[in-house]
Motif scaffolding. Structure first.
Motif, mmCIF file in Angstrom:
data_model
loop_
_atom_site.group_PDB
_atom_site.id
_atom_site.type_symbol
_atom_site.label_atom_id
_atom_site.label_comp_id
_atom_site.label_asym_id
_atom_site.label_seq_id
_atom_site.Cartn_x
_atom_site.Cartn_y
_atom_site.Cartn_z
ATOM 1 N N GLN A 7 -0.051 11.391 7.376
ATOM 2 C CA GLN A 7 -1.113 12.131 6.799
ATOM 3 C C GLN A 7 0.275 13.382 6.728
ATOM 4 N N PRO A 8 -0.112 13.687 5.555
ATOM 5 C CA PRO A 8 0.390 15.255 5.280
ATOM 6 C C PRO A 8 -0.604 16.173 6.182
ATOM 7 N N LEU A 9 -0.636 17.172 6.573
ATOM 8 C CA LEU A 9 -1.191 18.214 7.445
ATOM 9 C C LEU A 9 -0.033 19.448 6.544
ATOM 10 N N TYR A 10 -1.407 20.197 7.205
ATOM 11 C CA TYR A 10 -0.637 21.522 6.645
ATOM 12 C C TYR A 10 -0.537 23.275 7.428
ATOM 13 N N TYR A 11 -0.033 23.408 7.563
ATOM 14 C CA TYR A 11 0.219 25.190 8.534
ATOM 15 C C TYR A 11 -0.782 26.779 7.819
ATOM 16 N N VAL A 12 -1.960 26.958 8.233
ATOM 17 C CA VAL A 12 -2.914 27.064 7.851
ATOM 18 C C VAL A 12 -1.964 28.374 7.606
ATOM 19 N N GLY A 13 -1.505 29.179 8.448
ATOM 20 C CA GLY A 13 -0.985 30.537 7.298
ATOM 21 C C GLY A 13 0.068 30.484 6.464
ATOM 22 N N MET A 14 0.677 29.487 5.997
ATOM 23 C CA MET A 14 1.818 29.562 5.219
ATOM 24 C C MET A 14 0.906 28.830 3.549
ATOM 25 N N LYS A 51 0.847 -0.858 0.416
ATOM 26 C CA LYS A 51 -0.171 0.215 -0.068
ATOM 27 C C LYS A 51 0.798 1.678 0.486
ATOM 28 N N THR A 52 0.138 2.366 -0.724
ATOM 29 C CA THR A 52 1.199 3.197 -0.557
ATOM 30 C C THR A 52 0.053 4.887 0.421
ATOM 31 N N PHE A 53 1.282 5.573 0.558
ATOM 32 C CA PHE A 53 0.640 6.842 0.991
ATOM 33 C C PHE A 53 1.452 7.817 0.885
ATOM 34 N N LYS A 54 1.427 8.773 0.986
ATOM 35 C CA LYS A 54 2.277 10.692 1.113
ATOM 36 C C LYS A 54 2.596 11.209 2.187
ATOM 37 N N SER A 55 4.121 11.094 1.973
ATOM 38 C CA SER A 55 4.467 11.590 3.823
ATOM 39 C C SER A 55 5.515 13.533 2.956
ATOM 40 N N LEU A 56 5.073 14.402 2.847
ATOM 41 C CA LEU A 56 5.760 15.730 3.234
ATOM 42 C C LEU A 56 7.510 15.491 3.295
ATOM 43 N N THR A 57 8.023 15.934 2.647
ATOM 44 C CA THR A 57 9.669 15.732 2.418
ATOM 45 C C THR A 57 10.362 16.533 3.760
ATOM 46 N N LYS A 58 11.450 16.653 3.571
ATOM 47 C CA LYS A 58 12.371 17.216 4.264
ATOM 48 C C LYS A 58 11.978 18.902 4.609
ATOM 49 N N GLU A 59 12.141 19.685 2.278
ATOM 50 C CA GLU A 59 11.763 20.176 2.203
ATOM 51 C C GLU A 59 10.252 21.027 2.899
ATOM 52 N N GLY A 60 9.396 19.671 2.311
ATOM 53 C CA GLY A 60 8.041 20.409 2.343
ATOM 54 C C GLY A 60 7.584 20.401 3.746
ATOM 55 N N MET A 61 8.507 20.288 4.419
ATOM 56 C CA MET A 61 7.979 20.124 6.216
ATOM 57 C C MET A 61 8.371 21.444 6.647
ATOM 58 N N LYS A 62 8.779 22.544 5.986
ATOM 59 C CA LYS A 62 8.355 23.708 6.072
ATOM 60 C C LYS A 62 7.215 24.751 6.277
ATOM 61 N N TYR A 63 6.557 23.853 5.421
ATOM 62 C CA TYR A 63 5.099 24.415 5.103
ATOM 63 C C TYR A 63 4.481 23.357 6.076
ATOM 64 N N GLY A 64 4.568 22.606 7.152
ATOM 65 C CA GLY A 64 3.711 21.479 7.158
ATOM 66 C C GLY A 64 4.106 20.650 7.935
ATOM 67 N N GLU A 65 3.304 19.402 8.866
ATOM 68 C CA GLU A 65 3.659 18.304 9.630
ATOM 69 C C GLU A 65 3.174 17.232 8.891
ATOM 70 N N ASN A 66 3.637 16.132 9.312
ATOM 71 C CA ASN A 66 3.208 14.726 9.030
ATOM 72 C C ASN A 66 2.987 13.926 10.031
ATOM 73 N N GLN A 67 1.818 13.989 10.580
ATOM 74 C CA GLN A 67 1.414 12.936 11.523
ATOM 75 C C GLN A 67 0.851 11.364 11.210
ATOM 76 N N VAL A 68 0.980 10.879 12.581
ATOM 77 C CA VAL A 68 1.026 9.417 12.100
ATOM 78 C C VAL A 68 -0.906 9.777 11.875
ATOM 79 N N ASN A 69 -1.119 8.306 10.669
ATOM 80 C CA ASN A 69 -2.521 8.443 10.630
ATOM 81 C C ASN A 69 -3.421 7.773 11.637
ATOM 82 N N PRO A 70 -4.436 8.510 12.445
ATOM 83 C CA PRO A 70 -5.235 7.676 13.642
ATOM 84 C C PRO A 70 -5.531 6.199 12.997
#
Length: 259
Positions: A237-244, A211-230
């Motif tokens: 699962q990638p989540l993003y900073y609202v302000g950015m 199975k595949t899933f998506k994850s923010l790269t090191k560069e992408g983590m400037k704009y969000g965070e990877n949270q464990v999928n509940p």
């Protein structure tokens, strides 16, 4: 005991685990012969041995016994690798969901034998798995804390109950909805991947498929965070900073330079 394979039935696997349980009750520290279980997960014994040596500790998680005489297939004698029960669980059993279900019924539900979460070998195995997950999944601090607490709480270690985040985190679906859905989440993800900010990772499924899933790269983590999928702790699962997010959206949709 007979060798288990991916074709072994539940009853055969259960009978094997019951035999291991009996050996454990007789204080056998390394009751499992690697030869009998490696086909459950690995395509070759050599791959299993390398993984065992790389990820577990000799004489604590497993023990090597040199075999005298000649190899029946010719060549040098083959070493025998014996595993502890905790090593069996984290090295083999937990990687195949149907096998783990049988294992759990034999070991975890046996009142006369329960794995002690404070046992040093079990703690070491859990720490090893936790480090692997953190490094592989690029978890955010909250997810890392949950993982650490699952190890530390049974030991009575004082740990914080929360971590601070740079900004509120939301899913791309929610954030795109707030913008009036200019593009779909799928299109946004494709643009993020093209920009090198998001990547596709793989994990084995309980059915043995991938199975595949998506994850923010090191560069992408400037704009969000990877949270464990509940829904599945093996994924993030990638989540993003609202302000950015709007700035990020403009950059990836207009092919601007990522800063």
């Amino acid at each position: 005991m007979n060798q288990l394979t991916k074709q072994s039935s539940d009853s055969e696997i259960k009978a094997y685990f019951n035999a291991v349980l009996k050996l454990t009750k007789s204080s056998e520290q390394f009751p499992v012969n690697l030869e009998e279980v490696w086909p459950l997960v690995y395509s070759e014994k050599g791959k299993a041995v390398r993984s065992l040596q790389d990820n577990f500790i000799e004489n604590e998680d497993y023990k090597v016994f040199a075999q005298n005489g000649k190899n029946s297939n010719g060549g040098r004698p083959i070493n025998e690798y014996r595993l502890s029960v905790s090593c069996l669980e984290y090295f083999i059993v937990r990687k195949v969901r149907p096998v783990f279900e049988v294992y759990r019924k034999v070991f975890h539900k046996t009142t006369s034998f329960q794995l002690n979460p404070t046992d040093p070998s079990i703690v070491k195995a859990k720490i090893m798995v936790a480090k692997f997950a953190m490094n592989t999944l690029n978890m955010n601090d909250s997810s890392k804390l949950l993982l650490v607490k699952s190890i530390g709480d049974p030991l009575g270690l004082p740990l914080p109950n929360y971590t601070e985040s740079v900004d509120q985190l939301l899913s791309p679906t929610e954030l795109l909805s707030r913008m009036g859905n200019p593009i779909s989440t799928r299109e946004f993800n494709q643009k993020m991947i093209a920009a090198g900010l998001l990547e596709v990772k793989e994990r084995p499924s309980s059915s043995g498929k991938t199975k595949t899933f998506k994850s923010l790269t090191k560069e992408g983590m400037k704009y969000g965070e990877n949270q464990v999928n509940p829904s599945n702790p093996k994924e993030t699962q990638p989540l993003y900073y609202v302000g950015m997010f709007e700035k990020l959206f403009d950059m990836v949709t207009m092919n601007r330079q990522i800063v």
